[in-house]
Write a protein that holds these residues in place. Sequence first.
Motif, PDB file in Angstrom:
ATOM      1  N   GLY A   4       7.616   4.601  -7.343  1.00 14.99           N
ATOM      2  CA  GLY A   4       7.746   5.914  -6.731  1.00 14.99           C
ATOM      3  C   GLY A   4       7.067   7.017  -7.517  1.00 14.99           C
ATOM      4  N   CYS A   5       6.095   6.656  -8.350  1.00 18.44           N
ATOM      5  CA  CYS A   5       5.432   7.647  -9.225  1.00 18.44           C
ATOM      6  C   CYS A   5       6.461   8.426 -10.044  1.00 18.44           C
ATOM      7  N   LYS A   6       7.473   7.720 -10.534  1.00 18.08           N
ATOM      8  CA  LYS A   6       8.426   8.376 -11.435  1.00 18.08           C
ATOM      9  C   LYS A   6       7.691   8.762 -12.728  1.00 18.08           C
ATOM     10  N   ILE A  29       0.859  -1.191   0.000  1.00 17.01           N
ATOM     11  CA  ILE A  29       0.000   0.000   0.000  1.00 17.01           C
ATOM     12  C   ILE A  29       0.888   1.231   0.000  1.00 17.01           C
ATOM     13  N   VAL A  30       0.624   2.120  -0.957  1.00 15.44           N
ATOM     14  CA  VAL A  30       1.458   3.313  -1.103  1.00 15.44           C
ATOM     15  C   VAL A  30       0.556   4.526  -1.345  1.00 15.44           C
ATOM     16  N   ALA A  31       0.968   5.678  -0.802  1.00 13.57           N
ATOM     17  CA  ALA A  31       0.198   6.918  -0.978  1.00 13.57           C
ATOM     18  C   ALA A  31       1.090   7.988  -1.600  1.00 13.57           C
ATOM     19  N   TYR A  32       0.493   8.770  -2.493  1.00 15.00           N
ATOM     20  CA  TYR A  32       1.195   9.882  -3.147  1.00 15.00           C
ATOM     21  C   TYR A  32       0.334  11.128  -3.093  1.00 15.00           C
ATOM     22  N   GLY A  33       0.967  12.291  -3.171  1.00 12.12           N
ATOM     23  CA  GLY A  33       0.226  13.508  -3.433  1.00 12.12           C
ATOM     24  C   GLY A  33      -0.358  13.422  -4.836  1.00 12.12           C
ATOM     25  N   PRO A  50       4.957  13.250  -5.040  1.00 10.44           N
ATOM     26  CA  PRO A  50       5.601  12.996  -3.744  1.00 10.44           C
ATOM     27  C   PRO A  50       4.917  11.859  -2.994  1.00 10.44           C
ATOM     28  N   GLN A  51       5.720  10.983  -2.426  1.00  7.31           N
ATOM     29  CA  GLN A  51       5.175   9.874  -1.630  1.00  7.31           C
ATOM     30  C   GLN A  51       4.889  10.349  -0.215  1.00  7.31           C
TER      31      GLN A  51
END
Length: 170
Positions: A123-125, A83-87, A136-137
Motif C-alpha cells: 500500500g505504499c506505506k 497491478i497496482v497504481a499510486y499517486g 494514495p492508491q
Amino acid sequence: TPKKAPPMPGDVLVHAAGEKAGQPVTEADLSDQVTRAWPMGKDATGAPVIRDGDPTSILAIFKFPEGELKAPTNLDATVNGQIVAYGDRCTHAGCNVDNGTAPSGKSIMNCPCHSGQYEPREGCKVIGGPPPAPLPQLPVKIEGGQLVATGFFLTRPFGYPSDEEWQHYT
Ligand code: FES
C-alpha cells in the motif's frame, strides 16, 4: 477544467514519458519499477484530454509477481492482485517519488527530495524518512488491454489541502 481534474473513473492511463508517451499503458509495459502515467479523460466535446495540468494527477504503476502485493494494499482495487497504481507525489512536500533499492536489494520507492521511502507492495506505506502518510492508491482494471481507473484516489493525495476539497471528488 478536464486537463486539471484528478483521475476520474473510466480514465485510460497513458505513459507520461519515454517513447510511449501519450500511449495507453498495457500490462506488458509494467514491472516492479515505476511506470509513470497520466489519466486521460474526455473534454466537453468528447475529445480525449490528458489530465497533465495538475501535478497531483501523476501516477506510478507497478506489476508484481503473484503473492507479493499484500495489506494494506487494497487488493480489490488492483488487477489480479498484481497491478497496482499510486499517486506519485510524495506526501511530505510533493516531489515525484522514483525507483529505489532497499538494503536487501529489493525494489522500493525513494523520494529524491528528503529520502522518504515507500513500500509499493504494501500500500505504499512509509518505510523511511519524513513522509507523514502512504502514497494514495488509485483503483484500476484492465479493459480492452488498457489500464483504466475505476474510481478516485482511496486516500487524500498531497496537493489537496483540505478534506473538504478532497471530499468534493469522492
Ligand atoms: Fe519526499 Fe520530502 S518531499 S521526502
